[in-house]
Design an enzyme around this catalytic site. Structure first.
Site, PDB file in Angstrom:
ATOM      1  N   ARG A  20       0.845  -1.190   0.000  1.00  0.00           N
ATOM      2  CA  ARG A  20       0.000   0.000   0.000  1.00  0.00           C
ATOM      3  C   ARG A  20       0.880   1.238   0.000  1.00  0.00           C
ATOM      4  NH1 ARG A  20      -4.708   0.927   4.196  1.00  0.00           N
ATOM      5  NH2 ARG A  20      -3.029   0.520   5.646  1.00  0.00           N
ATOM      6  N   ASP A  25       3.918  -6.145  10.497  1.00  0.00           N
ATOM      7  CA  ASP A  25       4.950  -5.864  11.491  1.00  0.00           C
ATOM      8  C   ASP A  25       4.847  -6.807  12.681  1.00  0.00           C
ATOM      9  OD1 ASP A  25       6.298  -3.877  10.172  1.00  0.00           O
ATOM     10  OD2 ASP A  25       5.195  -2.237  11.113  1.00  0.00           O
TER      11      ASP A  25
HETATM   12  N1  URA Z   1      -3.078  -3.108   7.514  1.00  0.00           N
HETATM   13  C1  URA Z   1      -2.722  -3.455   8.777  1.00  0.00           C
HETATM   14  O1  URA Z   1      -1.753  -4.165   9.001  1.00  0.00           O
HETATM   15  N2  URA Z   1      -3.476  -2.996   9.801  1.00  0.00           N
HETATM   16  C2  URA Z   1      -4.571  -2.242   9.611  1.00  0.00           C
HETATM   17  O2  URA Z   1      -5.226  -1.870  10.575  1.00  0.00           O
HETATM   18  C3  URA Z   1      -4.924  -1.896   8.284  1.00  0.00           C
HETATM   19  C4  URA Z   1      -4.153  -2.344   7.250  1.00  0.00           C
END
Ligand code: URA
Length: 208
Positions: free
Chosen positions: A103, A202
């Protein structure tokens, strides 16, 4: 319209509490994501058709039912990988593909960087995995790609879904069923699900 299934199973809800807890360590978080994915896979395969067959038991021939279908599991990199082992535990013969999308932090739009899918994906039942269905942009783009490669029967599995993501995915791919372990209220300004569980990638890979 496709099915949007949210689990109400006590085991899943208890595991979701541990996933949401910021004090859950990476090792535990990764294990629980895998367990929840396995339980969701159990739910998402309920409809799979069986065909009659015969086996020889130690006593006599028995009529049985077997699955005569090929499966593919396609995690969206990188967080979707966290769900792979759980699905493979239940479907060890599944072929595995990957879709590399991230993203863009500015636009929140998905950008493709690596994709590799099984050759005969058009004849398989495909499970696309990504733990967080947030804006839906990544899931929509990932499923676009899998469809371009010929996949016809696709199910999306996530750990946590937000209304925005479910709406976007259902609008773009009304033929794709969505299975989630939990459904939250909204997204914050950074595109994170609230209350959520933080950044799934993460927390799975210990990168923060
Ligand atoms: N990606 C994530 O890891 N956490 C979120 O809350 C939204 C997208």
């Amino acid at each position: 319209m496709s099915e949007f299934f949210v689990s109400n199973h006590p085991l899943i809800q208890n595991k979701m509490a541990l996933l949401r807890d910021k004090n859950t360590c990476t090792k535990e978080f990764k294990e629980i994501i895998s367990e929840v994915a396995m339980l969701l896979c159990y739910e998402a395969t309920r409809h799979v058709e069986l065909v009659p067959a015969k086996v020889d038991t130690p006593i006599m021939e028995a009529d049985v039912n077997v699955i005569d279908r090929n499966f593919a599991i396609v995690p969206i990199l990188r967080a979707g990988m966290g769900m792979l082992d759980g699905l493979l535990t239940l479907i060890p013969t599944a072929k595995v593909g990957v879709i590399g999308l991230y993203r863009d932090p500015e636009t929140l739009k998905p950008v493709e960087y690596y994709c590799k899918l099984p050759k005969d994906i058009e004849n398989m039942e495909v499970f696309v995995t990504d733990p967080m269905l947030a804006t839906g942009g990544t899931a929509v783009a990932g499923i676009d790609f899998v469809k371009q490669k010929g996949a016809k029967k696709i199910t999306f599995l996530c750990i946590l879904a937000a209304p925005e993501g479910v709406k976007a995915l259902q609008e773009a791919h009304p033929d794709v069923d969505i299975y989630a372990a939990a459904y939250d209220d909204a997204l914050n300004d950074h595109g994170y699900i609230v209350p959520g569980l933080g950044d799934a990638g993460d927390r799975i890979f210990g990168t923060k």
